[in-house]
Design a protein around this motif. Structure first.
Motif, PDB file in Angstrom:
ATOM      1  N   GLU A 205      56.656   5.776  33.365  1.00 12.73           N
ATOM      2  CA  GLU A 205      57.206   5.159  32.160  1.00 12.73           C
ATOM      3  C   GLU A 205      56.743   5.912  30.922  1.00 12.73           C
ATOM      4  O   GLU A 205      55.565   6.228  30.774  1.00 12.73           O
ATOM      5  CB  GLU A 205      56.807   3.695  32.055  1.00 12.73           C
ATOM      6  CG  GLU A 205      57.440   3.001  30.859  1.00 12.73           C
ATOM      7  CD  GLU A 205      57.341   1.489  30.885  1.00 12.73           C
ATOM      8  OE1 GLU A 205      57.991   0.836  30.056  1.00 12.73           O
ATOM      9  OE2 GLU A 205      56.612   0.957  31.754  1.00 12.73           O
ATOM     10  N   GLU A 206      57.689   6.206  30.046  1.00 13.52           N
ATOM     11  CA  GLU A 206      57.385   6.850  28.766  1.00 13.52           C
ATOM     12  C   GLU A 206      57.189   5.756  27.715  1.00 13.52           C
ATOM     13  O   GLU A 206      58.111   4.980  27.439  1.00 13.52           O
ATOM     14  CB  GLU A 206      58.522   7.779  28.357  1.00 13.52           C
ATOM     15  CG  GLU A 206      58.259   8.542  27.075  1.00 13.52           C
ATOM     16  CD  GLU A 206      59.347   9.542  26.745  1.00 13.52           C
ATOM     17  OE1 GLU A 206      59.629   9.751  25.546  1.00 13.52           O
ATOM     18  OE2 GLU A 206      59.924  10.112  27.705  1.00 13.52           O
ATOM     19  N   LEU A 207      55.999   5.706  27.130  1.00 17.46           N
ATOM     20  CA  LEU A 207      55.649   4.649  26.190  1.00 17.46           C
ATOM     21  C   LEU A 207      55.708   5.145  24.753  1.00 17.46           C
ATOM     22  O   LEU A 207      55.763   6.343  24.494  1.00 17.46           O
ATOM     23  CB  LEU A 207      54.249   4.117  26.503  1.00 17.46           C
ATOM     24  CG  LEU A 207      54.045   3.547  27.914  1.00 17.46           C
ATOM     25  CD1 LEU A 207      52.585   3.192  28.132  1.00 17.46           C
ATOM     26  CD2 LEU A 207      54.939   2.332  28.142  1.00 17.46           C
ATOM     27  N   SER A 208      55.695   4.211  23.829  1.00 15.60           N
ATOM     28  CA  SER A 208      55.650   4.558  22.410  1.00 15.60           C
ATOM     29  C   SER A 208      54.251   5.064  22.063  1.00 15.60           C
ATOM     30  O   SER A 208      53.321   5.008  22.880  1.00 15.60           O
ATOM     31  CB  SER A 208      55.983   3.329  21.559  1.00 15.60           C
ATOM     32  OG  SER A 208      54.989   2.333  21.724  1.00 15.60           O
ATOM     33  N   ALA A 209      54.081   5.548  20.836  1.00 19.92           N
ATOM     34  CA  ALA A 209      52.802   6.117  20.409  1.00 19.92           C
ATOM     35  C   ALA A 209      51.662   5.109  20.478  1.00 19.92           C
ATOM     36  O   ALA A 209      50.506   5.483  20.698  1.00 19.92           O
ATOM     37  CB  ALA A 209      52.934   6.666  18.991  1.00 19.92           C
ATOM     38  N   ASP A 210      51.979   3.830  20.308  1.00 21.74           N
ATOM     39  CA  ASP A 210      50.934   2.801  20.354  1.00 21.74           C
ATOM     40  C   ASP A 210      50.804   2.153  21.732  1.00 21.74           C
ATOM     41  O   ASP A 210      50.176   1.114  21.890  1.00 21.74           O
ATOM     42  CB  ASP A 210      51.171   1.734  19.286  1.00 21.74           C
ATOM     43  CG  ASP A 210      52.543   1.084  19.416  1.00 21.74           C
ATOM     44  OD1 ASP A 210      53.269   1.405  20.364  1.00 21.74           O
ATOM     45  OD2 ASP A 210      52.875   0.250  18.553  1.00 21.74           O
ATOM     46  N   GLY A 211      51.407   2.781  22.737  1.00 16.73           N
ATOM     47  CA  GLY A 211      51.242   2.310  24.110  1.00 16.73           C
ATOM     48  C   GLY A 211      52.151   1.159  24.503  1.00 16.73           C
ATOM     49  O   GLY A 211      51.983   0.564  25.567  1.00 16.73           O
ATOM     50  N   GLU A 212      53.144   0.845  23.669  1.00 20.82           N
ATOM     51  CA  GLU A 212      54.088  -0.220  23.976  1.00 20.82           C
ATOM     52  C   GLU A 212      55.318   0.370  24.664  1.00 20.82           C
ATOM     53  O   GLU A 212      55.351   1.552  24.991  1.00 20.82           O
ATOM     54  CB  GLU A 212      54.487  -0.947  22.690  1.00 20.82           C
ATOM     55  CG  GLU A 212      53.314  -1.582  21.952  1.00 20.82           C
ATOM     56  CD  GLU A 212      52.649  -2.677  22.746  1.00 20.82           C
ATOM     57  OE1 GLU A 212      53.344  -3.351  23.535  1.00 20.82           O
ATOM     58  OE2 GLU A 212      51.419  -2.862  22.599  1.00 20.82           O
ATOM     59  N   ALA A 213      56.335  -0.456  24.853  1.00 21.22           N
ATOM     60  CA  ALA A 213      57.588   0.017  25.430  1.00 21.22           C
ATOM     61  C   ALA A 213      58.173   1.131  24.575  1.00 21.22           C
ATOM     62  O   ALA A 213      57.874   1.237  23.379  1.00 21.22           O
ATOM     63  CB  ALA A 213      58.581  -1.135  25.551  1.00 21.22           C
ATOM     64  N   PHE A 214      59.009   1.962  25.177  1.00 23.73           N
ATOM     65  CA  PHE A 214      59.590   3.125  24.497  1.00 23.73           C
ATOM     66  C   PHE A 214      60.172   2.757  23.135  1.00 23.73           C
ATOM     67  O   PHE A 214      59.967   3.466  22.141  1.00 23.73           O
ATOM     68  CB  PHE A 214      60.674   3.732  25.395  1.00 23.73           C
ATOM     69  CG  PHE A 214      61.448   4.857  24.778  1.00 23.73           C
ATOM     70  CD1 PHE A 214      60.895   6.116  24.629  1.00 23.73           C
ATOM     71  CD2 PHE A 214      62.760   4.654  24.339  1.00 23.73           C
ATOM     72  CE1 PHE A 214      61.615   7.161  24.054  1.00 23.73           C
ATOM     73  CE2 PHE A 214      63.486   5.688  23.768  1.00 23.73           C
ATOM     74  CZ  PHE A 214      62.904   6.940  23.626  1.00 23.73           C
ATOM     75  N   LEU A 215      60.900   1.643  23.066  1.00 26.68           N
ATOM     76  CA  LEU A 215      61.488   1.217  21.796  1.00 26.68           C
ATOM     77  C   LEU A 215      61.454  -0.310  21.712  1.00 26.68           C
ATOM     78  O   LEU A 215      62.342  -0.987  22.238  1.00 26.68           O
ATOM     79  CB  LEU A 215      62.936   1.715  21.665  1.00 26.68           C
ATOM     80  CG  LEU A 215      63.666   1.326  20.380  1.00 26.68           C
ATOM     81  CD1 LEU A 215      63.005   1.983  19.160  1.00 26.68           C
ATOM     82  CD2 LEU A 215      65.140   1.708  20.458  1.00 26.68           C
ATOM     83  N   PRO A 216      60.450  -0.870  21.047  1.00 25.27           N
ATOM     84  CA  PRO A 216      60.443  -2.320  20.817  1.00 25.27           C
ATOM     85  C   PRO A 216      61.603  -2.715  19.907  1.00 25.27           C
ATOM     86  O   PRO A 216      61.981  -1.971  18.998  1.00 25.27           O
ATOM     87  CB  PRO A 216      59.096  -2.562  20.125  1.00 25.27           C
ATOM     88  CG  PRO A 216      58.278  -1.350  20.438  1.00 25.27           C
ATOM     89  CD  PRO A 216      59.243  -0.218  20.535  1.00 25.27           C
ATOM     90  N   LEU A 217      62.175  -3.883  20.148  1.00 27.13           N
ATOM     91  CA  LEU A 217      63.318  -4.361  19.376  1.00 27.13           C
ATOM     92  C   LEU A 217      62.944  -5.648  18.649  1.00 27.13           C
ATOM     93  O   LEU A 217      62.410  -6.584  19.268  1.00 27.13           O
ATOM     94  CB  LEU A 217      64.515  -4.607  20.299  1.00 27.13           C
ATOM     95  CG  LEU A 217      65.002  -3.398  21.101  1.00 27.13           C
ATOM     96  CD1 LEU A 217      66.090  -3.807  22.086  1.00 27.13           C
ATOM     97  CD2 LEU A 217      65.509  -2.286  20.175  1.00 27.13           C
ATOM     98  N   PHE A 218      63.231  -5.709  17.340  1.00 22.57           N
ATOM     99  CA  PHE A 218      62.863  -6.851  16.511  1.00 22.57           C
ATOM    100  C   PHE A 218      64.106  -7.414  15.821  1.00 22.57           C
ATOM    101  O   PHE A 218      64.980  -6.670  15.368  1.00 22.57           O
ATOM    102  CB  PHE A 218      61.824  -6.446  15.473  1.00 22.57           C
ATOM    103  CG  PHE A 218      60.530  -5.975  16.073  1.00 22.57           C
ATOM    104  CD1 PHE A 218      59.548  -6.873  16.447  1.00 22.57           C
ATOM    105  CD2 PHE A 218      60.306  -4.616  16.299  1.00 22.57           C
ATOM    106  CE1 PHE A 218      58.365  -6.441  17.024  1.00 22.57           C
ATOM    107  CE2 PHE A 218      59.123  -4.169  16.868  1.00 22.57           C
ATOM    108  CZ  PHE A 218      58.147  -5.091  17.225  1.00 22.57           C
ATOM    109  N   SER A 219      64.157  -8.726  15.752  1.00 21.48           N
ATOM    110  CA  SER A 219      65.306  -9.396  15.167  1.00 21.48           C
ATOM    111  C   SER A 219      65.426  -9.115  13.676  1.00 21.48           C
ATOM    112  O   SER A 219      64.435  -9.124  12.945  1.00 21.48           O
ATOM    113  CB  SER A 219      65.195 -10.908  15.382  1.00 21.48           C
ATOM    114  OG  SER A 219      66.229 -11.588  14.696  1.00 21.48           O
TER     115      SER A 219
END
Length: 250
Positions: free
Chosen positions: A27-41
């Protein structure tokens, strides 16, 4: 609506975990170790996270990209898996979407052609014809109704695509058909496409077609779902998702 126990989430996790485990994908994670692209409303009725795009890589695939969006305020529970083979491969891409909107379920299952089926009969017979029995079984499940897709959307997918609205019981039954499509796809990845079925089509031609095909599939003008996603997660996040899905391998 419970995300953890929902039927769309369960199908999504089953398919994704099967693919990732089979090929030991990373899995390729974001720079802060989260999912590749977090989605926000971006909607006032719901603040904070609504999901994420995840990305996995590893042979023999180019990438596996997922998108999960869950918004209880909108009664939306949507999950997509798109497993991409290399751009110079004639093995189809695999995709399954699973959705619950209010009390209604829906799904989309397909192997995306890498060559023109209208002019490549041997390729169609070798790669897609074996799906016919499973397609017929899936099409005959009681409780399915046709999804609202335009002729353009139908034209860029395969004739073996299943895209339906479904009752809860019908949605549960489709799992076995998804398994059939996935197993057939695994067999194609293992054995490849024969020289006879390739019929002289070059790697360069496959790469160029893959780019054109992805541009058509992941296109807000062709698929109106992107016109609903952009206001929900923002134009920047929606554009990043489309850019990721359109990527080709060199």
């Amino acid at each position: 609506m419970s995300e953890a126990l929902s039927l769309p989430k369960a199908l999504h996790e089953k398919v994704l975990n099967t693919i990732v485990d089979k090929f030991s994908l990373t899995e390729e994670l974001s720079a802060d170790g989260e999912a590749f692209l977090p989605l926000f409303s971006q909607l006032p009725m719901h603040q904070g996270s609504v999901g994420y795009m995840r990305k996995f890589t590893g042979n023999p695939l180019f990438q596996v990209v997922t998108s999960s969006i869950v918004v209880p305020a909108l009664q939306l529970d949507s999950h997509m898996v798109f497993a991409f083979t290399p751009s110079d491969s004639a093995v189809p891409h695999f995709t399954v979407d699973s959705v619950c909107a209010g009390e209604h379920h829906a799904f989309h299952l397909d192997l995306i052609p890498r060559m023109d089926l209208g002019s490549q009969l041997t390729y169609m017979n070798e790669v897609f014809l074996p799906l016919t029995e499973s397609w017929e079984r899936g099409s005959s499940i009681e409780g399915l109704s046709r999804a609202h897709l335009s002729p353009r959307q139908l034209g860029i997918m395969s004739p073996w695509m299943l895209a339906n609205r479904a009752t809860e019981s019908a949605f549960e039954e489709i799992t076995a058909v998804v398994d059939d499509y996935l197993e057939h796809w695994f067999s194609l990845l293992e054995k490849g496409v024969s020289a006879e079925a390739l019929n002289g089509v070059t790697s360069e031609e496959l790469i160029a077609r893959d780019a054109r095909n992805k541009f058509a599939i992941f296109n807000a003008d062709v698929d109106p779902v992107w016109q609903r996603i952009a206001p929900l997660v923002g134009e920047e996040a929606a554009s990043k998702q489309i850019e990721t899905l359109r990527a080709i391998s060199g």
